[in-house]
Design an enzyme around this catalytic site. Structure first.
Site, PDB file in Angstrom:
ATOM      1  N   SER A 113       0.827  -1.199   0.000  1.00 27.21           N
ATOM      2  CA  SER A 113       0.000   0.000   0.000  1.00 27.21           C
ATOM      3  C   SER A 113       0.870   1.262   0.000  1.00 27.21           C
ATOM      4  O   SER A 113       1.687   1.443  -0.893  1.00 27.21           O
ATOM      5  CB  SER A 113      -0.960  -0.037   1.194  1.00 27.21           C
ATOM      6  OG  SER A 113      -2.009   0.889   1.028  1.00 27.21           O
ATOM      7  N   ASP A 135      -5.631  -3.646  -2.508  1.00 26.73           N
ATOM      8  CA  ASP A 135      -4.636  -3.304  -1.492  1.00 26.73           C
ATOM      9  C   ASP A 135      -3.992  -4.551  -0.881  1.00 26.73           C
ATOM     10  O   ASP A 135      -4.678  -5.457  -0.410  1.00 26.73           O
ATOM     11  CB  ASP A 135      -5.317  -2.495  -0.392  1.00 26.73           C
ATOM     12  CG  ASP A 135      -4.331  -1.756   0.491  1.00 26.73           C
ATOM     13  OD1 ASP A 135      -3.460  -2.422   1.082  1.00 26.73           O
ATOM     14  OD2 ASP A 135      -4.433  -0.525   0.579  1.00 26.73           O
TER      15      ASP A 135
END
Length: 378
Positions: A125, A258
């Protein structure tokens, strides 16, 4: 109830809702780039003799990870030059955490100033954003400025969340006429272009200055993967695609979101990429006891649930890393676009890295690595 608090909390909880049963020791299925050298040419070592306990991690056929301890006696003679090809490889694992990624920039500034060599990087991320741009040659000082003035987070969410929620019903209208885009409030295209612009010509992952992997979650097979080739901006767009907030990214036959959904601190990926010594940067908020009345506020339950989830997700990689640096990110929201949060994040990272430096240098010295301190990070 405040709609933004509820949605932010919901998106944050979604990010980690299936992580409890997942072991970070599981292998990623992505393509691994062969290890290349670091920016450090050589290290000159003094004459020493020491016994060092090292830990190596191996993954069995069943997917379980074992830690093996070995004692080795090292003898280094006067003015021996250990080249980057001979010395142990140092890997950097950068955790996810949205706007708290500013703290990772602060840690990197200190690592560079202290001359700690970095041979390979894997990030999840926002950790992928920080690590990927640094591996592409973007100045860490300039990256700190991007967090300090909130430019990076404003490109991450180009439209204010309150406005995006207000127009959400309109965004669903195309579905009534047969158009079915992937779920999410933001596409992330602007962020992809922004990341590629910062990287300049160095936007092919397999050709970056430092071997790099962006950690993602594959919604198709449910596994943690690492992207080690292809367009850097697209990989960062995928690694930061928070479920419910940002649309997942389709690459080939895969649909990525993610990486923090199941692997928020990718120590195992760094180990599999060939690192002998791993520095992990954990940017989770501290898990503390809170009074009951706290949970009468809108969004408070999902916020605390996220802290609990992340604490448990990242507990094992914290232990598997050779050293973990944990800046104080308490109070910094995942989706903050506040300049004050960016500035305090960088400062917290600097403080945590300086505090960890004696232990880090001691452990590196046991491996025969003596960093050369720089005047200023670049």
């Amino acid at each position: 109830m405040k709609a933004t608090s509820v949605l932010a909390g919901f998106c944050a909880l979604t990010l980690s809702c299936s992580a409890t049963q997942f072991s970070l020791a599981q292998s990623g299925n992505g393509t691994v780039t062969p290890i290349q050298g670091s920016t450090a040419e050589h290290v000159i070592l003094p004459a020493t003799e020491s016994t060092a306990t090292t830990q190596t991690t191996t993954t069995t056929d069943t997917g379980r990870t074992k830690k093996i301890q070995t004692n080795t006696v090292q003898r280094v003679t006067d003015t021996i030059v250990t080249s980057k090809k001979d010395r142990p490889k140092i890997g950097l694992a950068l955790g996810g955490g949205g706007a708290r990624g500013a703290a990772e920039v602060g840690v990197l500034k200190v690592l560079l100033e202290e001359g700690i060599p970095i041979d390979l990087i894997a990030g999840t991320s926002i950790g992928a954003v920080v690590g990927g741009l640094y591996a592409a040659g973007f100045s860490i000082d300039e990256l700190a400025d991007r967090f300090d003035d909130s430019e990076l987070m404003r490109n991450f969410m180009p439209v204010d969340l309150k406005l995006r929620i207000a127009v959400a019903p309109i965004m669903f209208l195309p579905r009534l006429v047969g158009y079915h885009p992937y779920d999410g409030l933001y596409r992330g295209v602007k962020f992809r272009k922004y990341a590629n612009r910062l990287a300049g010509d160095n936007n092919e992952i397999s050709k970056l200055h430092i071997p790099f992997a962006a950690v993602v979650t594959d919604l198709v097979d449910g596994n943690s993967h690492r992207l080690t080739k292809g367009n850097l901006g697209e990989a960062l767009q995928a690694s930061t695609a928070v479920p419910g907030l940002r649309k997942p990214v389709e690459i080939g036959d895969h649909l990525y979101c993610d990486g923090g959904l199941i692997n928020n601190l990718p120590v195992n990926h760094v180990r599999e990429m060939g690192a002998d010594f791993i520095i992990a940067i954990n940017i989770d908020e501290d898990l503390e006891t809170v009074p009951l009345k706290t949970f009468r506020k809108a969004g408070s339950v999902s916020t605390q649930a996220l802290k609990i989830q992340l604490y448990n997700i990242d507990k094992q990689p914290n232990e598997l890393a050779d050293i973990t640096i944990h800046p104080n990110t308490n109070g910094i929201s995942l989706i903050s676009r506040n300049k004050k949060d960016g500035r305090s994040g960088v400062e917290s990272g600097i403080e945590a890295a300086r505090k960890a430096m004696p232990e880090l240098k001691r452990k590196l010295a046991a491996l025969g690595i003596m960093p050369t301190k720089m005047v200023k990070a670049n």
